[in-house]
Enzyme design. Structure first.
Site, PDB file in Angstrom:
ATOM      1  N   ARG A 159      -2.831   6.866   0.186  1.00  0.00           N
ATOM      2  CA  ARG A 159      -3.109   8.099   0.932  1.00  0.00           C
ATOM      3  C   ARG A 159      -2.004   8.586   1.859  1.00  0.00           C
ATOM      4  O   ARG A 159      -2.090   9.698   2.359  1.00  0.00           O
ATOM      5  CB  ARG A 159      -4.434   7.932   1.703  1.00  0.00           C
ATOM      6  CG  ARG A 159      -5.627   8.050   0.791  1.00  0.00           C
ATOM      7  CD  ARG A 159      -6.912   7.670   1.479  1.00  0.00           C
ATOM      8  NE  ARG A 159      -6.917   6.245   1.802  1.00  0.00           N
ATOM      9  CZ  ARG A 159      -7.949   5.607   2.358  1.00  0.00           C
ATOM     10  NH1 ARG A 159      -9.032   6.264   2.683  1.00  0.00           N
ATOM     11  NH2 ARG A 159      -7.873   4.323   2.603  1.00  0.00           N
ATOM     12  N   ARG A 210      -6.021  12.369  -6.336  1.00  0.00           N
ATOM     13  CA  ARG A 210      -7.274  11.678  -6.016  1.00  0.00           C
ATOM     14  C   ARG A 210      -8.409  12.676  -5.794  1.00  0.00           C
ATOM     15  O   ARG A 210      -9.541  12.429  -6.195  1.00  0.00           O
ATOM     16  CB  ARG A 210      -7.015  10.836  -4.770  1.00  0.00           C
ATOM     17  CG  ARG A 210      -8.123  10.065  -4.198  1.00  0.00           C
ATOM     18  CD  ARG A 210      -8.426   8.819  -4.988  1.00  0.00           C
ATOM     19  NE  ARG A 210      -9.291   7.989  -4.172  1.00  0.00           N
ATOM     20  CZ  ARG A 210     -10.551   8.302  -3.878  1.00  0.00           C
ATOM     21  NH1 ARG A 210     -11.078   9.389  -4.370  1.00  0.00           N
ATOM     22  NH2 ARG A 210     -11.265   7.512  -3.108  1.00  0.00           N
ATOM     23  N   TYR A 218     -15.158 -12.003  -0.861  1.00  0.00           N
ATOM     24  CA  TYR A 218     -15.852 -10.764  -1.243  1.00  0.00           C
ATOM     25  C   TYR A 218     -17.067 -11.050  -2.125  1.00  0.00           C
ATOM     26  O   TYR A 218     -18.087 -10.360  -2.040  1.00  0.00           O
ATOM     27  CB  TYR A 218     -14.903  -9.817  -1.990  1.00  0.00           C
ATOM     28  CG  TYR A 218     -13.982  -9.055  -1.072  1.00  0.00           C
ATOM     29  CD1 TYR A 218     -14.466  -8.011  -0.287  1.00  0.00           C
ATOM     30  CD2 TYR A 218     -12.635  -9.376  -0.979  1.00  0.00           C
ATOM     31  CE1 TYR A 218     -13.626  -7.303   0.563  1.00  0.00           C
ATOM     32  CE2 TYR A 218     -11.784  -8.688  -0.129  1.00  0.00           C
ATOM     33  CZ  TYR A 218     -12.287  -7.644   0.633  1.00  0.00           C
ATOM     34  OH  TYR A 218     -11.464  -6.954   1.472  1.00  0.00           O
ATOM     35  N   ASP A 229      -6.528  -2.882  -7.912  1.00  0.00           N
ATOM     36  CA  ASP A 229      -7.162  -3.510  -6.754  1.00  0.00           C
ATOM     37  C   ASP A 229      -7.416  -4.979  -7.060  1.00  0.00           C
ATOM     38  O   ASP A 229      -7.553  -5.357  -8.226  1.00  0.00           O
ATOM     39  CB  ASP A 229      -8.481  -2.815  -6.399  1.00  0.00           C
ATOM     40  CG  ASP A 229      -8.822  -3.067  -4.938  1.00  0.00           C
ATOM     41  OD1 ASP A 229      -8.390  -2.273  -4.080  1.00  0.00           O
ATOM     42  OD2 ASP A 229      -9.463  -4.087  -4.646  1.00  0.00           O
ATOM     43  N   ARG A 280       0.805  -1.228   0.000  1.00  0.00           N
ATOM     44  CA  ARG A 280       0.000   0.000   0.000  1.00  0.00           C
ATOM     45  C   ARG A 280       0.837   1.276   0.000  1.00  0.00           C
ATOM     46  O   ARG A 280       0.408   2.317   0.498  1.00  0.00           O
ATOM     47  CB  ARG A 280      -0.961   0.041   1.197  1.00  0.00           C
ATOM     48  CG  ARG A 280      -2.165  -0.852   1.062  1.00  0.00           C
ATOM     49  CD  ARG A 280      -3.185  -0.219   0.124  1.00  0.00           C
ATOM     50  NE  ARG A 280      -4.298  -1.109  -0.121  1.00  0.00           N
ATOM     51  CZ  ARG A 280      -5.426  -1.102   0.582  1.00  0.00           C
ATOM     52  NH1 ARG A 280      -5.611  -0.237   1.551  1.00  0.00           N
ATOM     53  NH2 ARG A 280      -6.382  -1.931   0.293  1.00  0.00           N
TER      54      ARG A 280
HETATM   55  O1  CP3 Z   1       0.583   0.026  -3.041  1.00  0.00           O
HETATM   56  C1  CP3 Z   1      -0.074  -1.004  -3.214  1.00  0.00           C
HETATM   57  O2  CP3 Z   1      -0.035  -1.922  -2.385  1.00  0.00           O
HETATM   58  C2  CP3 Z   1      -0.826  -1.182  -4.524  1.00  0.00           C
HETATM   59  C3  CP3 Z   1      -2.198  -0.901  -4.510  1.00  0.00           C
HETATM   60  C4  CP3 Z   1      -3.227  -1.820  -3.884  1.00  0.00           C
HETATM   61  C5  CP3 Z   1      -4.515  -1.348  -3.553  1.00  0.00           C
HETATM   62  N1  CP3 Z   1      -5.282  -2.397  -3.165  1.00  0.00           N
HETATM   63  C6  CP3 Z   1      -4.941   0.061  -3.661  1.00  0.00           C
HETATM   64  C7  CP3 Z   1      -6.072   0.526  -2.847  1.00  0.00           C
HETATM   65  C8  CP3 Z   1      -3.215  -3.190  -3.602  1.00  0.00           C
HETATM   66  C9  CP3 Z   1      -2.069  -4.174  -3.720  1.00  0.00           C
HETATM   67  C10 CP3 Z   1      -4.532  -3.546  -3.169  1.00  0.00           C
HETATM   68  C11 CP3 Z   1      -4.943  -4.917  -2.847  1.00  0.00           C
HETATM   69  C12 CP3 Z   1      -6.148  -5.138  -2.051  1.00  0.00           C
HETATM   70  N2  CP3 Z   1      -7.375  -4.535  -2.201  1.00  0.00           N
HETATM   71  C13 CP3 Z   1      -6.272  -6.113  -1.035  1.00  0.00           C
HETATM   72  C14 CP3 Z   1      -5.196  -7.069  -0.627  1.00  0.00           C
HETATM   73  C15 CP3 Z   1      -4.196  -6.435   0.253  1.00  0.00           C
HETATM   74  C16 CP3 Z   1      -4.652  -6.206   1.639  1.00  0.00           C
HETATM   75  O3  CP3 Z   1      -4.728  -5.046   2.063  1.00  0.00           O
HETATM   76  O4  CP3 Z   1      -4.892  -7.189   2.352  1.00  0.00           O
HETATM   77  C17 CP3 Z   1      -7.585  -6.047  -0.518  1.00  0.00           C
HETATM   78  C18 CP3 Z   1      -8.166  -6.880   0.598  1.00  0.00           C
HETATM   79  C19 CP3 Z   1      -8.282  -5.044  -1.277  1.00  0.00           C
HETATM   80  C20 CP3 Z   1      -9.703  -4.654  -1.159  1.00  0.00           C
HETATM   81  C21 CP3 Z   1      -9.835  -3.225  -0.777  1.00  0.00           C
HETATM   82  N3  CP3 Z   1      -9.507  -2.155  -1.601  1.00  0.00           N
HETATM   83  C22 CP3 Z   1     -10.318  -2.688   0.442  1.00  0.00           C
HETATM   84  C23 CP3 Z   1     -10.773  -3.516   1.619  1.00  0.00           C
HETATM   85  C24 CP3 Z   1     -10.271  -1.290   0.331  1.00  0.00           C
HETATM   86  C25 CP3 Z   1     -10.773  -0.256   1.324  1.00  0.00           C
HETATM   87  C26 CP3 Z   1      -9.802  -0.006   2.428  1.00  0.00           C
HETATM   88  C27 CP3 Z   1      -9.162   1.370   2.319  1.00  0.00           C
HETATM   89  O5  CP3 Z   1      -7.939   1.446   2.552  1.00  0.00           O
HETATM   90  O6  CP3 Z   1      -9.863   2.336   2.033  1.00  0.00           O
HETATM   91  C28 CP3 Z   1      -9.729  -0.980  -0.922  1.00  0.00           C
HETATM   92  C29 CP3 Z   1      -9.469   0.382  -1.452  1.00  0.00           C
HETATM   93  C30 CP3 Z   1      -8.083   0.702  -1.879  1.00  0.00           C
HETATM   94  N4  CP3 Z   1      -7.261  -0.108  -2.615  1.00  0.00           N
HETATM   95  C31 CP3 Z   1      -7.409   1.926  -1.624  1.00  0.00           C
HETATM   96  C32 CP3 Z   1      -6.147   1.823  -2.230  1.00  0.00           C
HETATM   97  C33 CP3 Z   1      -5.078   2.871  -2.290  1.00  0.00           C
HETATM   98  C34 CP3 Z   1      -7.990   3.134  -0.897  1.00  0.00           C
HETATM   99  C35 CP3 Z   1      -8.849   3.902  -1.878  1.00  0.00           C
HETATM  100  C36 CP3 Z   1      -8.756   5.391  -1.724  1.00  0.00           C
HETATM  101  O7  CP3 Z   1      -7.830   6.018  -2.265  1.00  0.00           O
HETATM  102  O8  CP3 Z   1      -9.665   5.949  -1.108  1.00  0.00           O
END
Ligand code: CP3
Length: 339
Positions: A30, A39, A154, A76, A26
């Site tokens: 943010r 964003r 999911y 994602d 991640r």
């Molecule tokens: O830098 C990185 O790691 C690459 C980007 C990345 C994102 N999601 C961007 C993202 C990666 C590798 C993921 C994978 C992902 N997505 C997983 C597996 C990794 C983990 O955390 O266990 C999972 C379970 C998801 C599903 C997901 N996507 C959730 C539960 C959420 C909401 C949580 C949150 O942080 O808001 C997301 C959204 C998401 N994916 C964001 C980002 C940067 C936040 C969105 C935003 O900018 O508002």
């Protein structure tokens, strides 16, 4: 294109390196002011994911700002359920939500899968190609997918959950439908990851984020065999398997045909080495350490590196939390880079 920094790939392949590589799950997100600025101008998260030049820009931001040893493509894991037939929405401050979910064997049968589904993700492949070109060999590019079990969870629940009890209930009450869905996901993921590698990914990581929700018995039946199948099918690039909460399965994971095993913070390096021997390990600093003072971040990072004793890719035990101070993140990266 020759890589100027290939520490990650050499370490993943089991070679001894001058220092361990470091990146953060991640890292594109943010925690970075550049990300928040971009964003803020967009309609939402999905616009960023689905617009290749923007996804590429955000992927490269942490390389410029943090100087980490790898980029991970901004996307994602939920793009796979979407192209199989379940559209997702990213609800601000809440997370993912699926209007339609899977409830029955017929629902599973109606899903698209394999090459037909993976072909719909052209915007991801294009983002990888642009990123690869713009990185110009600075660091390796990581591609990723959710593991079949985590994606299934999911698709059944329709959102995140504390217990994932609907998804677990599905495994207990409709095992035939569950196995068919896992099979269809596996088939799709294999083609998806192969196409990501062909588009520029130098290494791929499988996120089994909800591994720890399952009982050891369920994990052995409903998750590991499908991860194994993916690992067996991909020989074009190294693979990392990150199964969060799966400390109980580490002895079995030792035999996975992947290159790197990712660990969360619930495992000590000593326990992991006992179970995994000299396999390459990625992880596993508690992300909350980065809220503490520099001295503590440095000490905890040094101690972790020492205790893993090599064959180690430095990372956190899960994604960095969005409100982590940027200075704490930089301190973590710089501690490793100054070794
Ligand atoms: O830098 C990185 O790691 C690459 C980007 C990345 C994102 N999601 C961007 C993202 C990666 C590798 C993921 C994978 C992902 N997505 C997983 C597996 C990794 C983990 O955390 O266990 C999972 C379970 C998801 C599903 C997901 N996507 C959730 C539960 C959420 C909401 C949580 C949150 O942080 O808001 C997301 C959204 C998401 N994916 C964001 C980002 C940067 C936040 C969105 C935003 O900018 O508002």
């Amino acid at each position: 294109m020759e890589l100027k920094n290939d520490l990650l790939l050499r370490t993943a392949k089991g070679e001894k390196t001058e220092r361990p590589p470091v990146w953060l799950m991640r890292q594109a997100g943010r925690i970075l002011p550049q990300y928040r600025a971009l964003r803020g101008k967009l309609s939402g998260f999905k616009e960023l994911v689905e617009t290749p030049h923007l996804a590429a820009e955000v992927t490269i931001q942490p390389i410029d700002e943090l100087d980490v040893d790898a980029a991970i493509i901004f996307s994602d894991i939920l793009v796979i359920p979407e192209v199989m037939g379940l559209e997702y929405q990213m609800v601000e401050k809440k997370g993912p939500w699926f209007p339609k979910t899977i409830q029955s064997l017929d629902d599973v049968k109606s899903l698209r899968s394999g090459a037909e589904a993976a072909a719909e993700l052209e915007y991801v492949y294009e983002a990888l190609k642009i990123t690869k070109r713009e990185l110009n060999g600075r660091v390796p590019l990581i591609g990723f997918s959710g593991a079949p079990w985590t994606l299934l969870s999911y698709m059944i629940e329709g959102s995140g959950s504390k217990t994932f009890s609907k998804a677990k209930k599905f495994l207990y009450t409709q095992p035939e439908a569950a196995h068919l869905l896992l099979e269809k996901l596996t088939e799709t993921i294999i083609i998806y990851l192969k196409t990501k590698i062909a588009s520029g990914a130098d290494l791929v990581q499988i996120f089994d984020s909800w591994a720890g929700i399952l009982s050891p018995e369920q994990y052995k039946e409903f998750s590991l065999p499908y991860i194994q199948k993916i690992c067996d099918a991909i020989d074009e690039a190294p693979i990392t398997v990150f199964a969060k909460g799966a400390w109980f399965a580490l002895s079995d994971m030792k035999d996975l045909s992947c290159n790197v095993i990712g660990l969360d913070w619930n495992t000590t390096p000593e326990f992991a080495r006992e179970k995994l021997g000299q396999r390459v390990i990625q992880g596993n600093l508690d992300p909350c350490v980065l809220y503490s003072d520099f001295k503590n971040i440095q000490n905890k990072t040094h101690l972790m590196i020492q205790n893993f004793g090599g064959h180690h890719i430095v990372n956190l035990g899960h994604g960095v939390y969005p409100d982590t101070p940027l200075d704490g993140v930089k301190c973590f990266v710089d501690t490793v880079k100054s070794l």
